[in-house]
Design an enzyme around this catalytic site. Structure first.
Site, PDB file in Angstrom:
ATOM      1  N   LYS A  22     -11.892   9.848 -13.607  1.00  0.00           N
ATOM      2  CA  LYS A  22     -10.598   9.145 -13.619  1.00  0.00           C
ATOM      3  C   LYS A  22      -9.656   9.776 -12.608  1.00  0.00           C
ATOM      4  O   LYS A  22      -9.003   9.088 -11.826  1.00  0.00           O
ATOM      5  CB  LYS A  22      -9.983   9.238 -15.011  1.00  0.00           C
ATOM      6  CG  LYS A  22      -8.509   8.823 -15.078  1.00  0.00           C
ATOM      7  CD  LYS A  22      -7.908   8.899 -16.458  1.00  0.00           C
ATOM      8  CE  LYS A  22      -7.453  10.241 -16.871  1.00  0.00           C
ATOM      9  NZ  LYS A  22      -6.142  10.654 -16.354  1.00  0.00           N
ATOM     10  N   ASN A  23      -9.605  11.103 -12.607  1.00  0.00           N
ATOM     11  CA  ASN A  23      -8.609  11.791 -11.777  1.00  0.00           C
ATOM     12  C   ASN A  23      -8.994  11.906 -10.313  1.00  0.00           C
ATOM     13  O   ASN A  23      -8.256  12.484  -9.518  1.00  0.00           O
ATOM     14  CB  ASN A  23      -8.276  13.155 -12.384  1.00  0.00           C
ATOM     15  CG  ASN A  23      -7.508  12.994 -13.694  1.00  0.00           C
ATOM     16  OD1 ASN A  23      -7.050  11.893 -14.016  1.00  0.00           O
ATOM     17  ND2 ASN A  23      -7.408  14.064 -14.451  1.00  0.00           N
ATOM     18  N   CYS A 116       5.647  12.361 -21.426  1.00  0.00           N
ATOM     19  CA  CYS A 116       4.554  11.820 -22.237  1.00  0.00           C
ATOM     20  C   CYS A 116       4.352  12.821 -23.375  1.00  0.00           C
ATOM     21  O   CYS A 116       5.043  13.825 -23.470  1.00  0.00           O
ATOM     22  CB  CYS A 116       3.285  11.648 -21.410  1.00  0.00           C
ATOM     23  SG  CYS A 116       2.557  13.192 -20.909  1.00  0.00           S
ATOM     24  N   ARG A 121       6.733  16.430 -17.781  1.00  0.00           N
ATOM     25  CA  ARG A 121       6.021  15.942 -16.592  1.00  0.00           C
ATOM     26  C   ARG A 121       6.963  15.617 -15.427  1.00  0.00           C
ATOM     27  O   ARG A 121       7.032  14.496 -14.943  1.00  0.00           O
ATOM     28  CB  ARG A 121       5.166  14.720 -16.947  1.00  0.00           C
ATOM     29  CG  ARG A 121       4.283  14.859 -18.156  1.00  0.00           C
ATOM     30  CD  ARG A 121       3.175  15.885 -18.013  1.00  0.00           C
ATOM     31  NE  ARG A 121       2.213  15.567 -16.990  1.00  0.00           N
ATOM     32  CZ  ARG A 121       1.171  14.740 -17.164  1.00  0.00           C
ATOM     33  NH1 ARG A 121       1.030  14.126 -18.302  1.00  0.00           N
ATOM     34  NH2 ARG A 121       0.324  14.505 -16.185  1.00  0.00           N
ATOM     35  N   ASP A 305      -7.251  20.077 -19.432  1.00  0.00           N
ATOM     36  CA  ASP A 305      -7.766  18.803 -19.941  1.00  0.00           C
ATOM     37  C   ASP A 305      -8.969  18.981 -20.856  1.00  0.00           C
ATOM     38  O   ASP A 305      -9.412  18.001 -21.463  1.00  0.00           O
ATOM     39  CB  ASP A 305      -8.158  17.872 -18.784  1.00  0.00           C
ATOM     40  CG  ASP A 305      -6.946  17.422 -17.999  1.00  0.00           C
ATOM     41  OD1 ASP A 305      -7.117  16.871 -16.897  1.00  0.00           O
ATOM     42  OD2 ASP A 305      -5.816  17.659 -18.469  1.00  0.00           O
ATOM     43  N   ARG A 397      -8.079   5.180 -22.147  1.00  0.00           N
ATOM     44  CA  ARG A 397      -7.451   5.452 -20.846  1.00  0.00           C
ATOM     45  C   ARG A 397      -8.378   6.291 -19.975  1.00  0.00           C
ATOM     46  O   ARG A 397      -8.386   6.163 -18.759  1.00  0.00           O
ATOM     47  CB  ARG A 397      -6.131   6.205 -21.057  1.00  0.00           C
ATOM     48  CG  ARG A 397      -5.015   5.395 -21.689  1.00  0.00           C
ATOM     49  CD  ARG A 397      -3.711   6.134 -21.596  1.00  0.00           C
ATOM     50  NE  ARG A 397      -3.535   6.650 -20.238  1.00  0.00           N
ATOM     51  CZ  ARG A 397      -2.801   7.716 -19.936  1.00  0.00           C
ATOM     52  NH1 ARG A 397      -2.201   8.389 -20.901  1.00  0.00           N
ATOM     53  NH2 ARG A 397      -2.674   8.115 -18.704  1.00  0.00           N
TER      54      ARG A 397
HETATM   55  C1  EPZ Z   1      -2.920  16.180 -13.108  1.00  0.00           C
HETATM   56  O1  EPZ Z   1      -1.649  15.866 -13.634  1.00  0.00           O
HETATM   57  C2  EPZ Z   1      -3.939  15.428 -13.962  1.00  0.00           C
HETATM   58  N1  EPZ Z   1      -3.718  13.992 -13.825  1.00  0.00           N
HETATM   59  C3  EPZ Z   1      -3.786  15.849 -15.423  1.00  0.00           C
HETATM   60  O2  EPZ Z   1      -4.784  15.166 -16.179  1.00  0.00           O
HETATM   61  C4  EPZ Z   1      -4.028  17.356 -15.510  1.00  0.00           C
HETATM   62  O3  EPZ Z   1      -3.842  17.791 -16.848  1.00  0.00           O
HETATM   63  C5  EPZ Z   1      -3.053  18.097 -14.577  1.00  0.00           C
HETATM   64  O4  EPZ Z   1      -3.178  17.596 -13.232  1.00  0.00           O
HETATM   65  C6  EPZ Z   1      -3.314  19.601 -14.550  1.00  0.00           C
HETATM   66  O5  EPZ Z   1      -4.631  19.827 -14.125  1.00  0.00           O
HETATM   67  C7  EPZ Z   1      -4.218  13.361 -12.731  1.00  0.00           C
HETATM   68  O6  EPZ Z   1      -4.841  13.962 -11.875  1.00  0.00           O
HETATM   69  C8  EPZ Z   1      -3.990  11.879 -12.651  1.00  0.00           C
HETATM   70  P1  EPZ Z   1       0.484  18.898 -12.318  1.00  0.00           P
HETATM   71  P2  EPZ Z   1      -0.311  16.264 -12.807  1.00  0.00           P
HETATM   72  O7  EPZ Z   1       1.455  18.288 -11.368  1.00  0.00           O
HETATM   73  O8  EPZ Z   1      -0.612  16.248 -11.366  1.00  0.00           O
HETATM   74  C9  EPZ Z   1       4.577  21.058 -13.392  1.00  0.00           C
HETATM   75  C10 EPZ Z   1      -5.621  13.942 -17.994  1.00  0.00           C
HETATM   76  O9  EPZ Z   1      -5.699  14.206 -19.200  1.00  0.00           O
HETATM   77  N2  EPZ Z   1       5.185  20.201 -12.363  1.00  0.00           N
HETATM   78  O10 EPZ Z   1      -0.691  19.634 -11.761  1.00  0.00           O
HETATM   79  O11 EPZ Z   1       0.785  15.407 -13.314  1.00  0.00           O
HETATM   80  C11 EPZ Z   1       4.076  20.260 -14.594  1.00  0.00           C
HETATM   81  O12 EPZ Z   1       5.117  20.057 -15.524  1.00  0.00           O
HETATM   82  C12 EPZ Z   1      -4.359  14.279 -17.226  1.00  0.00           C
HETATM   83  O13 EPZ Z   1      -6.543  13.414 -17.318  1.00  0.00           O
HETATM   84  C13 EPZ Z   1       6.552  20.327 -12.084  1.00  0.00           C
HETATM   85  O14 EPZ Z   1       7.257  21.130 -12.692  1.00  0.00           O
HETATM   86  O15 EPZ Z   1      -0.080  17.748 -13.273  1.00  0.00           O
HETATM   87  C14 EPZ Z   1       2.987  21.138 -15.142  1.00  0.00           C
HETATM   88  O16 EPZ Z   1       3.564  22.159 -15.952  1.00  0.00           O
HETATM   89  C15 EPZ Z   1      -3.284  14.869 -18.130  1.00  0.00           C
HETATM   90  N3  EPZ Z   1       7.102  19.533 -11.124  1.00  0.00           N
HETATM   91  C16 EPZ Z   1       2.403  21.809 -13.898  1.00  0.00           C
HETATM   92  O17 EPZ Z   1       3.395  21.655 -12.868  1.00  0.00           O
HETATM   93  C17 EPZ Z   1       6.348  18.624 -10.409  1.00  0.00           C
HETATM   94  O18 EPZ Z   1       6.907  17.933  -9.510  1.00  0.00           O
HETATM   95  C18 EPZ Z   1       1.098  21.192 -13.410  1.00  0.00           C
HETATM   96  O19 EPZ Z   1       1.277  19.796 -13.368  1.00  0.00           O
HETATM   97  C19 EPZ Z   1       4.972  18.508 -10.705  1.00  0.00           C
HETATM   98  C20 EPZ Z   1       4.416  19.315 -11.674  1.00  0.00           C
END
Ligand code: EPZ
Length: 418
Positions: A22-23, A116, A121, A305, A397
């Protein structure tokens, strides 16, 4: 709404085919926005999130031709640059259209995804990075309104925290920007390499994928691509936890454990046998799991995840296990539901202490988010009695026909209308 119903106590045996990730599929679909040449994706998983993303691209005017495990995307006639809230609220990954729309169309109006179940997020890192590349704009009425009147230009981007979709958004934007972009503290998740393969086929010059420093030489025009989506390492880890909990021996066809080195070592340490075999891996377990400690981290650490699914399996392990959830601030929602099944779990902020129980017991539980729903399936497979998991839409999903795949290896699992 539908429920997933699991009657526990069946050992698993047979073959499960692992679907495309998916990702990976979502960012590679977004990359098609960067060109007016048709793009082809192979091994695409049949998921709600993929359907939602296709809907989002169609709302811009893209022509999408989905077939089983295959998607054709033609963005030659994009006319809208607005990602509406009613589409974005269903799937946070919609933020992935921001960079490509700005790069291709010079403007984008993307609803803030909103939080969410697992956390706030934020997307501030995405916005700040695009501003460094020449985009201007602000947050207005819940929308990210940005323009790049003179196009995007290369920049040095320093991410304060590793962000997967942040890295992907900038990779795509930089591929169609003027000059060179360097991303520091870039994410190293394997899904990013899948996206980079597609961007390279489009003509972008990218180095450093898999490291924390990625450089991109942008192009003024990009080709289309024909890209195959990699096997889903999170689906693979989910089924490994399921086999560890319910026991048995299953071949995961298409699984690539080179993308799961750290988790595989941990699964082996707690007593799950994982061996490469022709076309995938054989996963078996015939004794009670041992306890362990898990600290979730960005790749190549233990994936957040896979945390919920591991907690379900460790709920029956011998001894006390510890889990620290270091990525998201509220990703223990499944603990309360597991406790209703007899798990002994204490949560203190980002720390969970799991005292292995002799048994879990089936009961009515509620899915709160995608991976939490998977953890309830893992627990239900091992529980005594019947577990009814409401809000099955969460699991759809990110898992393709999960109950069919498990039923084919001996699980008693089916859907009921709520
Ligand atoms: C990706 O989400 C994945 N989704 C998530 O998978 C996964 O859990 C996550 O990466 C971590 O590996 C997809 O790839 C579509 P991040 P993402 O930006 O990119 C903070 C699933 O279950 N952050 O790496 O949204 C954030 O709050 C999903 O398949 C900021 O503060 O995650 C988090 O604490 C869930 N500001 C950390 O960084 C920002 O602008 C990592 O989040 C962006 C992120």
């Amino acid at each position: 709404m539908q429920k997933i119903v699991v009657e526990g106590g069946c050992e698993l045996s047979g073959v499960i085919e692992i679907s495309g990730a998916k990702n990976s599929a979502l960012p590679v679909m977004a990359a098609a926005i960067l060109t007016d040449v048709p793009c082809h994706l192979n091994n695409v998983p049949e998921l709600r999130d993929v359907d939602s993303f296709a809907q989002l691209l169609s709302s811009f005017g893209a022509k999408i031709t989905p077939r089983e495990h295959y998607v054709d995307i033609d963005c030659s006639s994009i006319r809208s640059v607005t990602a509406h809230y009613d589409l974005v609220k269903k799937m946070r990954a919609s933020i992935l259209v921001l960079g490509p729309l700005l790069a291709r169309q010079g403007m984008a109006r993307v609803s803030l995804p909103g939080g969410c179940a697992i956390g706030v997020r934020p997307v501030n890192f995405h916005i700040e990075a695009l501003k460094k590349m020449g985009a201007v704009g602000a947050l207005e009425n819940g929308y990210i309104n940005m323009k790049a009147p003179h196009g995007l230009h290369g920049a040095k981007i320093f991410f304060p925290k590793v962000t997967v979709t942040g890295t992907e958004n900038i990779l795509m934007a930089a591929s169609l920007a003027t000059g060179k972009t360097v991303i520091y503290n870039a994410a190293k998740e394997p899904e990013i390499a899948n996206l980079a393969n597609a961007l390279k086929k489009m003509g972008a010059h990218i180095t450093g994928i898999g490291s924390s420093k990625i450089a991109v030489e942008g192009k003024s025009l990009l080709n289309g691509f024909n890209e195959t989506i990699m096997a889903d390492r999170i689906e693979t880890g989910t089924f490994i936890s399921a086999i560890g909990a319910s026991k048995g021996s299953v071949v995961l066809e298409g699984a690539d454990i080179s993308l799961l080195e750290y988790p595989v070592e941990l699964y082996r340490l707690i007593g799950i046998n994982i061996d490469k075999c022709t076309g995938g891996i054989r996963v078996s377990c015939n004794k009670r799991l041992k306890n362990t400690s898990i600290l979730t981290a960005a790749y190549p650490g233990f994936p957040t995840d896979l945390q919920a699914q591991a907690m379900a399996a460790l709920s029956l392990a011998d001894g006390i296990s510890f889990i620290d959830e270091n990525i998201f601030e509220n990703r223990f929602m499944h603990a309360a539901e597991l406790s209703r099944m007899g798990a002994d779990i204490k949560i203190n902020g980002r720390h969970a202490i799991i005292k292995g129980a002799e048994h879990l017991y089936g009961t009515d539980v509620m899915a709160t988010d995608l991976r939490a729903s998977a953890s309830l399936v893992v627990a239900g497979l091992a529980a005594i009695g019947v577990t009814k998991i409401s809000r099955a839409y969460h699991i759809d999903r990110g898992y393709e026909k999960i109950e069919k795949k498990l039923e084919a290896v001996g699980a008693k699992i089916w859907r009921e209308n709520q």
